[in-house]
Design a protein around this motif. Structure first.
Motif, mmCIF file in Angstrom:
data_model
loop_
_atom_site.group_PDB
_atom_site.id
_atom_site.type_symbol
_atom_site.label_atom_id
_atom_site.label_comp_id
_atom_site.label_asym_id
_atom_site.label_seq_id
_atom_site.Cartn_x
_atom_site.Cartn_y
_atom_site.Cartn_z
ATOM 1 N N SER A 22 0.759 -0.938 -0.280
ATOM 2 C CA SER A 22 0.066 0.394 -0.174
ATOM 3 C C SER A 22 0.778 1.238 0.056
ATOM 4 C CB SER A 22 -0.753 0.031 0.999
ATOM 5 O OG SER A 22 -2.072 -0.850 1.273
ATOM 6 N N PHE A 23 2.050 1.147 0.814
ATOM 7 C CA PHE A 23 2.808 2.523 0.674
ATOM 8 C C PHE A 23 3.214 2.909 -1.194
ATOM 9 C CE2 PHE A 23 3.716 1.071 5.803
ATOM 10 C CZ PHE A 23 2.355 1.781 5.891
ATOM 11 N N PHE A 24 3.707 1.726 -0.993
ATOM 12 C CA PHE A 24 4.729 1.530 -2.409
ATOM 13 C C PHE A 24 3.398 1.952 -3.508
ATOM 14 C CE2 PHE A 24 5.971 -0.119 -6.879
ATOM 15 C CZ PHE A 24 6.897 0.225 -6.644
ATOM 16 N N ALA A 25 1.556 1.344 -3.673
ATOM 17 C CA ALA A 25 0.856 2.118 -4.549
ATOM 18 C C ALA A 25 1.238 3.134 -4.113
ATOM 19 C CB ALA A 25 -0.091 0.980 -4.113
ATOM 20 N N ALA A 26 0.899 4.220 -2.952
ATOM 21 C CA ALA A 26 0.575 5.437 -2.659
ATOM 22 C C ALA A 26 1.549 6.017 -2.595
ATOM 23 C CB ALA A 26 0.276 5.668 -1.384
ATOM 24 N N GLY A 27 2.786 5.902 -3.140
ATOM 25 C CA GLY A 27 3.856 6.623 -3.262
ATOM 26 C C GLY A 27 3.955 7.138 -5.259
ATOM 27 N N ALA A 28 4.198 5.738 -5.561
ATOM 28 C CA ALA A 28 4.265 5.354 -6.861
ATOM 29 C C ALA A 28 3.044 6.431 -7.433
ATOM 30 C CB ALA A 28 3.969 3.950 -7.570
ATOM 31 N N LEU A 29 1.772 6.363 -6.772
ATOM 32 C CA LEU A 29 0.578 7.178 -7.977
ATOM 33 C C LEU A 29 0.776 8.556 -7.960
ATOM 34 C CD1 LEU A 29 -2.399 4.896 -6.771
ATOM 35 C CD2 LEU A 29 -1.467 5.506 -9.096
ATOM 36 N N CYS A 30 1.164 8.634 -6.291
ATOM 37 C CA CYS A 30 1.582 10.483 -6.327
ATOM 38 C C CYS A 30 2.547 10.810 -6.893
ATOM 39 C CB CYS A 30 1.734 10.806 -4.951
ATOM 40 S SG CYS A 30 3.246 10.527 -3.784
ATOM 41 N N CYS A 31 3.621 10.568 -6.812
ATOM 42 C CA CYS A 31 4.701 10.323 -7.492
ATOM 43 C C CYS A 31 4.828 10.966 -9.129
ATOM 44 C CB CYS A 31 5.854 9.870 -7.325
ATOM 45 S SG CYS A 31 6.762 10.459 -5.851
ATOM 46 N N THR A 32 3.974 9.958 -10.169
ATOM 47 C CA THR A 32 3.961 9.893 -10.843
ATOM 48 C C THR A 32 2.685 10.280 -12.131
ATOM 49 O OG1 THR A 32 3.163 7.886 -13.276
ATOM 50 C CG2 THR A 32 1.360 8.136 -10.967
ATOM 51 N N ILE A 33 1.979 10.861 -10.788
ATOM 52 C CA ILE A 33 0.659 11.558 -11.010
ATOM 53 C C ILE A 33 1.610 13.568 -11.078
ATOM 54 C CG2 ILE A 33 -1.273 12.625 -10.795
ATOM 55 C CD1 ILE A 33 -2.111 10.341 -9.530
ATOM 56 N N SER A 34 1.988 14.003 -9.939
ATOM 57 C CA SER A 34 2.170 14.972 -9.908
ATOM 58 C C SER A 34 3.868 15.347 -11.185
ATOM 59 C CB SER A 34 3.168 15.190 -8.652
ATOM 60 O OG SER A 34 3.854 13.864 -8.554
ATOM 61 N N HIS A 35 4.373 14.204 -11.271
ATOM 62 C CA HIS A 35 6.022 14.362 -12.579
ATOM 63 C C HIS A 35 5.257 14.620 -13.707
ATOM 64 C CE1 HIS A 35 9.729 14.327 -9.901
ATOM 65 N NE2 HIS A 35 8.632 13.721 -9.443
ATOM 66 N N GLY A 36 4.239 13.600 -14.193
ATOM 67 C CA GLY A 36 3.467 13.796 -15.203
ATOM 68 C C GLY A 36 2.794 14.663 -15.555
ATOM 69 N N ALA A 37 2.159 14.963 -15.100
ATOM 70 C CA ALA A 37 1.662 16.491 -14.880
ATOM 71 C C ALA A 37 2.527 17.956 -15.195
ATOM 72 C CB ALA A 37 0.700 16.949 -13.888
ATOM 73 N N MET A 38 3.831 17.508 -14.918
ATOM 74 C CA MET A 38 5.022 18.799 -15.490
ATOM 75 C C MET A 38 5.415 18.228 -16.505
ATOM 76 S SD MET A 38 6.421 18.699 -11.367
ATOM 77 C CE MET A 38 7.517 20.612 -12.032
ATOM 78 N N THR A 39 5.403 17.475 -17.003
ATOM 79 C CA THR A 39 5.651 16.770 -18.638
ATOM 80 C C THR A 39 6.181 17.589 -19.493
ATOM 81 O OG1 THR A 39 5.078 14.829 -18.125
ATOM 82 C CG2 THR A 39 5.643 15.160 -20.187
ATOM 83 N N PRO A 40 5.015 18.979 -19.429
ATOM 84 C CA PRO A 40 5.544 20.038 -20.431
ATOM 85 C C PRO A 40 6.511 21.445 -19.926
ATOM 86 C CG PRO A 40 3.003 19.722 -19.754
ATOM 87 C CD PRO A 40 3.625 18.949 -19.058
ATOM 88 N N ILE A 41 6.296 21.352 -18.596
ATOM 89 C CA ILE A 41 7.459 22.157 -18.297
ATOM 90 C C ILE A 41 8.472 21.794 -18.068
ATOM 91 C CG2 ILE A 41 8.124 23.298 -15.554
ATOM 92 C CD1 ILE A 41 5.545 23.630 -14.774
ATOM 93 N N ASP A 42 8.811 19.872 -18.373
ATOM 94 C CA ASP A 42 10.260 19.694 -17.949
ATOM 95 C C ASP A 42 10.409 19.431 -19.247
ATOM 96 O OD1 ASP A 42 10.321 18.762 -14.928
ATOM 97 O OD2 ASP A 42 9.898 17.001 -15.463
ATOM 98 N N VAL A 43 9.547 19.111 -20.625
ATOM 99 C CA VAL A 43 9.996 19.383 -22.114
ATOM 100 C C VAL A 43 11.229 20.912 -22.143
ATOM 101 C CG1 VAL A 43 9.386 19.309 -24.606
ATOM 102 C CG2 VAL A 43 8.096 17.902 -22.698
ATOM 103 N N VAL A 44 10.184 21.488 -21.480
ATOM 104 C CA VAL A 44 10.518 23.371 -21.677
ATOM 105 C C VAL A 44 12.001 23.240 -21.550
ATOM 106 C CG1 VAL A 44 10.174 25.302 -21.821
ATOM 107 C CG2 VAL A 44 8.267 24.575 -22.447
ATOM 108 N N LYS A 45 11.967 22.687 -20.029
ATOM 109 C CA LYS A 45 13.216 23.252 -19.400
ATOM 110 C C LYS A 45 14.493 22.196 -20.323
ATOM 111 C CE LYS A 45 14.835 22.330 -14.828
ATOM 112 N NZ LYS A 45 15.208 20.718 -15.320
ATOM 113 N N THR A 46 13.617 21.626 -20.488
ATOM 114 C CA THR A 46 14.971 20.530 -21.622
ATOM 115 C C THR A 46 15.685 21.012 -22.457
ATOM 116 O OG1 THR A 46 14.333 18.263 -19.982
ATOM 117 C CG2 THR A 46 15.539 18.039 -22.239
ATOM 118 N N ARG A 47 14.719 21.430 -23.707
ATOM 119 C CA ARG A 47 14.550 22.466 -24.878
ATOM 120 C C ARG A 47 15.617 23.566 -24.255
ATOM 121 N NH1 ARG A 47 12.116 18.291 -26.790
ATOM 122 N NH2 ARG A 47 10.771 18.274 -28.201
#
Length: 315
Positions: A22-47
């Motif tokens: 349960s700890f793993f599932a909760a950590g996995a979901l909270c991180c993938t949701i938060s970082h996934g939502a930031m993908t556009p910012i990461d794309v621009v930052k990397t460019r």
């Protein structure tokens, strides 16, 4: 959380495999949701970091240029490895922190020692958990960087990872492991340790009855304030590592071993250069960390997971 406070019986919760799942599932979901939502910012930052055409641009102007050149879909380049990478890393980090914190409390041996050395316990648990989590993250982060930096490198996560593994092998997949550790371990230390002490500061002078009767709004305010403060701390202490990682990703620095390259780049940048761009990153990181803790607690509760272990000192 399950507390270990002074003047209370010294009892360490015995988490089961289901609890850690349960700890793993909760950590996995909270991180993938938060970082996934930031993908556009990461794309621009990397460019901005690696593409001369984006040199000198900010997030807004960089976003406009990405859309103009590649369409809106270009902002989601690398979403697959980002989501999968932080799904694995987030699960391992949060579940690992719960495991190692409990293990180090047991090594302390008694109640007074656990409370006395709680800072060392937080630091050790965050460091070890992040180290193993980054073993999972690094190959996927390497894939993400290739997809974002080399147009046409691959069509997505599977083809990109396969090509990188085929052409570069394990060495190429883990070429960025040390720079990622230099960024992620300080980040995890700030994230978890400062969050722990913020909660301790708030709860220290409350009676148990007051804690039990806190409203949902009060609990949300405490969690949000602690998460934002922890995010600021995580951004500050991980900023040099983030700067060096960006430089390595751009191919800067002399040839030689990774340690030599990082040392040379740090010396060249100086103190001021290592902390360039800290302000915007503090804002982004505070939101990222706060949202992760809020989602983590909410998902744990929904899964019926037990509270984590607290080691707070009371007056």
């Amino acid at each position: 959380m399950a507390p270990i406070h002074k003047n209370h019986a010294f009892a360490v919760p015995q988490f089961t495999i289901r609890d850690y799942s349960s700890f793993f599932a909760a950590g996995a979901l909270c991180c993938t949701i938060s970082h996934g939502a930031m993908t556009p910012i990461d794309v621009v930052k990397t460019r901005i970091q690696i593409n001369p055409a984006f040199k000198g641009l900010g997030i807004i102007s960089g976003t406009r240029l990405v859309i103009a050149k590649e369409g809106a879909a270009g902002l989601l380049t690398g979403f697959g490895p980002t989501a999968v990478g932080y799904l694995a890393q987030g699960g391992a980090k949060f579940a690992g922190y719960e495991y190692w914190k409990k293990s180090f409390v047991q090594i302390a041996g008694d109640q007074d020692s656990a409370v006395k050395y709680r800072t060392a316990i937080y630091l050790g648990a965050a460091t070890v958990a992040e180290f193993f989590a980054d073993i999972l993250l690094t190959p996927l982060e390497a894939t993400r960087i290739r997809l974002v930096s080399e147009k046409g490198y691959a069509t997505g996560l599977v083809t990109g990872f396969t090509r990188l593994a085929r052409e570069g092998g394990v060495r190429e997949l883990y070429a960025g492991f040390l720079p990622i550790l230099l960024k992620q371990i300080p980040y995890a230390i700030g994230q978890f340790t400062v969050n722990e002490f913020c909660h301790e500061l708030v709860y220290r002078n409350m009676t148990e009855e007051t804690k039990r009767n806190l409203s949902a709004t009060s609990n949300l305010a405490i969690a949000l304030g602690s998460g934002i403060t922890a995010g600021f701390a995580a951004a500050i202490i991980s900023q040099p590592g983030d700067t060096l990682l960006s430089q390595i990703n751009k191919g800067h620095g002399p040839s030689g071993s990774m340690v030599y390259r990082l040392t040379a780049l740090a010396r060249e940048a100086g103190f001021k250069g290592l902390f360039a761009g800290l302000g915007p990153r503090m804002i982004l990181t505070s939101g990222l960390v706060a949202s992760q803790f809020l989602m983590y607690d909410g998902i744990k509760h929904a899964l019926g997971a037990p509270p984590g272990l607290e080691i707070h000192k009371e007056n």
